[in-house]
Write an enzyme that holds these catalytic residues in place. Structure first.
Site, PDB file in Angstrom:
ATOM      1  N   LYS A  13      -2.798  18.117  17.892  1.00  0.00           N
ATOM      2  CA  LYS A  13      -2.600  18.618  16.987  1.00  0.00           C
ATOM      3  C   LYS A  13      -2.963  18.025  14.970  1.00  0.00           C
ATOM      4  CE  LYS A  13       2.209  19.397  16.350  1.00  0.00           C
ATOM      5  NZ  LYS A  13       2.023  18.558  17.540  1.00  0.00           N
ATOM      6  N   ARG A 125       0.088   6.636  22.571  1.00  0.00           N
ATOM      7  CA  ARG A 125      -0.068   6.692  20.592  1.00  0.00           C
ATOM      8  C   ARG A 125       0.232   5.601  19.259  1.00  0.00           C
ATOM      9  NH1 ARG A 125       1.171  11.909  17.440  1.00  0.00           N
ATOM     10  NH2 ARG A 125       3.218  11.676  18.779  1.00  0.00           N
ATOM     11  N   ARG A 159       5.299   4.872  16.718  1.00  0.00           N
ATOM     12  CA  ARG A 159       5.706   5.844  16.374  1.00  0.00           C
ATOM     13  C   ARG A 159       7.947   5.600  17.424  1.00  0.00           C
ATOM     14  NH1 ARG A 159       4.073  11.330  15.480  1.00  0.00           N
ATOM     15  NH2 ARG A 159       6.449  11.382  15.490  1.00  0.00           N
TER      16      ARG A 159
HETATM   17  P1  ADP Z   1       0.188  15.044  17.836  1.00  0.00           P
HETATM   18  O1  ADP Z   1      -0.853  15.666  15.817  1.00  0.00           O
HETATM   19  O2  ADP Z   1       0.061  17.274  18.148  1.00  0.00           O
HETATM   20  O3  ADP Z   1       1.988  15.363  17.781  1.00  0.00           O
HETATM   21  P2  ADP Z   1      -1.688  13.960  18.034  1.00  0.00           P
HETATM   22  O4  ADP Z   1      -3.215  14.145  17.548  1.00  0.00           O
HETATM   23  O5  ADP Z   1      -1.114  12.406  17.179  1.00  0.00           O
HETATM   24  O6  ADP Z   1      -0.847  15.028  18.329  1.00  0.00           O
HETATM   25  O7  ADP Z   1      -2.150  13.014  19.344  1.00  0.00           O
HETATM   26  C1  ADP Z   1      -1.594  12.471  20.695  1.00  0.00           C
HETATM   27  C2  ADP Z   1      -1.884  11.219  21.018  1.00  0.00           C
HETATM   28  O8  ADP Z   1      -2.809  11.503  21.794  1.00  0.00           O
HETATM   29  C3  ADP Z   1      -2.948  10.665  20.571  1.00  0.00           C
HETATM   30  O9  ADP Z   1      -3.087   8.921  20.470  1.00  0.00           O
HETATM   31  C4  ADP Z   1      -4.443  10.796  19.919  1.00  0.00           C
HETATM   32  O10 ADP Z   1      -5.277   9.044  19.605  1.00  0.00           O
HETATM   33  C5  ADP Z   1      -4.391  11.502  21.698  1.00  0.00           C
HETATM   34  N1  ADP Z   1      -5.038  12.023  22.198  1.00  0.00           N
HETATM   35  C6  ADP Z   1      -5.831  13.408  21.171  1.00  0.00           C
HETATM   36  N2  ADP Z   1      -6.004  14.885  21.742  1.00  0.00           N
HETATM   37  C7  ADP Z   1      -6.646  14.130  22.637  1.00  0.00           C
HETATM   38  C8  ADP Z   1      -7.349  14.274  23.816  1.00  0.00           C
HETATM   39  N3  ADP Z   1      -8.154  15.243  23.907  1.00  0.00           N
HETATM   40  N4  ADP Z   1      -7.514  13.671  24.596  1.00  0.00           N
HETATM   41  C9  ADP Z   1      -7.382  12.284  25.088  1.00  0.00           C
HETATM   42  N5  ADP Z   1      -6.493  11.312  24.290  1.00  0.00           N
HETATM   43  C10 ADP Z   1      -5.596  12.624  23.324  1.00  0.00           C
HETATM   44  P1  AMP Z   2       5.639  15.886  14.505  1.00  0.00           P
HETATM   45  O1  AMP Z   2       5.364  13.957  13.681  1.00  0.00           O
HETATM   46  O2  AMP Z   2       5.277  16.961  13.437  1.00  0.00           O
HETATM   47  O3  AMP Z   2       5.518  15.106  16.103  1.00  0.00           O
HETATM   48  O4  AMP Z   2       7.303  15.720  13.785  1.00  0.00           O
HETATM   49  C1  AMP Z   2       7.894  14.158  13.865  1.00  0.00           C
HETATM   50  C2  AMP Z   2       9.496  14.491  13.327  1.00  0.00           C
HETATM   51  O5  AMP Z   2       9.883  15.523  12.935  1.00  0.00           O
HETATM   52  C3  AMP Z   2       9.920  15.876  15.148  1.00  0.00           C
HETATM   53  O6  AMP Z   2      10.393  14.973  16.172  1.00  0.00           O
HETATM   54  C4  AMP Z   2      11.350  15.975  14.324  1.00  0.00           C
HETATM   55  O7  AMP Z   2      12.327  15.386  14.324  1.00  0.00           O
HETATM   56  C5  AMP Z   2      11.149  16.429  12.636  1.00  0.00           C
HETATM   57  N1  AMP Z   2      10.410  17.632  12.198  1.00  0.00           N
HETATM   58  C6  AMP Z   2       8.609  17.781  11.883  1.00  0.00           C
HETATM   59  N2  AMP Z   2       8.244  18.600  11.690  1.00  0.00           N
HETATM   60  C7  AMP Z   2       9.577  19.471  12.042  1.00  0.00           C
HETATM   61  C8  AMP Z   2      10.473  21.342  11.552  1.00  0.00           C
HETATM   62  N3  AMP Z   2       9.427  22.267  11.187  1.00  0.00           N
HETATM   63  N4  AMP Z   2      11.274  21.342  11.532  1.00  0.00           N
HETATM   64  C9  AMP Z   2      12.067  20.666  12.093  1.00  0.00           C
HETATM   65  N5  AMP Z   2      12.040  19.108  12.391  1.00  0.00           N
HETATM   66  C10 AMP Z   2      10.549  18.496  12.298  1.00  0.00           C
END
Ligand code: ADP
Ligand code: AMP
Length: 219
Positions: A13, A125, A159
């Site tokens: 995302k 990540r 993280r």
């Molecule tokens: P989210 O915001 O949904 O938690 P991220 O955008 O941070 O996910 O992506 C999670 C991890 O996967 C990051 O390390 C990113 O670089 C990697 N990533 C994102 N999209 C892809 C993809 N299509 N293929 C491989 N790796 C990806």
């Molecule tokens: P993310 O960076 O989106 O993966 O979020 C990291 C963490 O933040 C999640 O695992 C939750 O603990 C908290 N969090 C983020 N967004 C929300 C939401 N919309 N509702 C509740 N918790 C959230």
């Protein structure tokens, strides 16, 4: 324009949002990033969120809704929401909030990808604590291993909630509490654009842009 980007944690995302905001000139509002900034600043909100985040649970709805309502208002109604809403209650409250302001969601983009894939994306990540840039140890490597491309000498970090044991819990939380949000939007007549998010980053971006553009063309 208001877009909602749905999908499990690690679906990509944040990665896709960076591209969406450039093309459509939107503000990126990531609830996770906002919570991490609150934690870094040591605010009451950040302290309240810490325990939930580190154990892979959701932060209580009311806290999140208030935080995001403020952020959406500051963005002037031109934003892409990433990681919010994450429960049906949050989605309902968001609808109420937007209706009250004469605004609405233009489209819901749903990144579809299996648990096994997102597990690998999360555990691999790495991010830059200085600028927030996100990398992956296999699929999106920095030029110098372990260091940010944009911030010289800045070491990348994992993280705490991307450790394997927390990742498992975050996926359980997603299936128990968040996946129902897709159904909520479909039932309420919202345009839900399903995107195959298991593939190269550029292909996924192209599919998102094509579907958003054809939606806009259809009026
Ligand atoms: P989210 O915001 O949904 O938690 P991220 O955008 O941070 O996910 O992506 C999670 C991890 O996967 C990051 O390390 C990113 O670089 C990697 N990533 C994102 N999209 C892809 C993809 N299509 N293929 C491989 N790796 C990806
Ligand atoms: P993310 O960076 O989106 O993966 O979020 C990291 C963490 O933040 C999640 O695992 C939750 O603990 C908290 N969090 C983020 N967004 C929300 C939401 N919309 N509702 C509740 N918790 C959230």
């Amino acid at each position: 324009m208001i877009l909602v980007l749905l999908g499990p944690p690690g679906a990509g995302k944040g990665t896709q949002c960076k591209r969406i905001i450039e093309k459509y000139e939107l503000v990126h509002l990531s609830s996770g990033d906002l919570l991490r900034s609150q934690r870094a600043a040591g605010t009451e909100l950040g302290k309240k969120a810490q325990e939930y985040m580190d154990s892979g649970q959701l932060v209580p709805d009311r806290v999140i809704i208030d935080m995001m309502a403020g952020a959406i208002a500051s963005a002037g109604g031109n934003c892409v929401l990433d990681g919010f809403p994450r429960t049906v209650v949050q989605a309902q409250e968001l609808d109420k909030e937007l209706t009250g302001k004469g605004q609405k969601i233009d489209a819901v983009v749903n990144l579809v990808v299996d648990d096994a894939v997102v597990e690998g994306r999360m555990t691999g990540r790495r991010s830059c604590p200085a600028c927030g840039a996100v990398y992956h140890i296999d699929t999106l490597k920095p030029k110098a291993e372990g260091f940010c491309d944009k911030c010289p000498k800045q070491e990348l970090v994992q993280r705490p909630d991307d450790k394997p044991e927390v990742v498992k819990q975050r996926l359980v939380t997603y299936h128990q509490q968040t996946s129902a949000v897709v159904g909520y939007y479909s039932k309420s007549g919202q345009k839900v654009l399903d995107i195959n998010a298991d593939g190269p980053i550029d292909d996924i971006t192209a599919e998102i842009f094509a579907k958003l553009d054809s939606l806009a063309a259809a009026g």
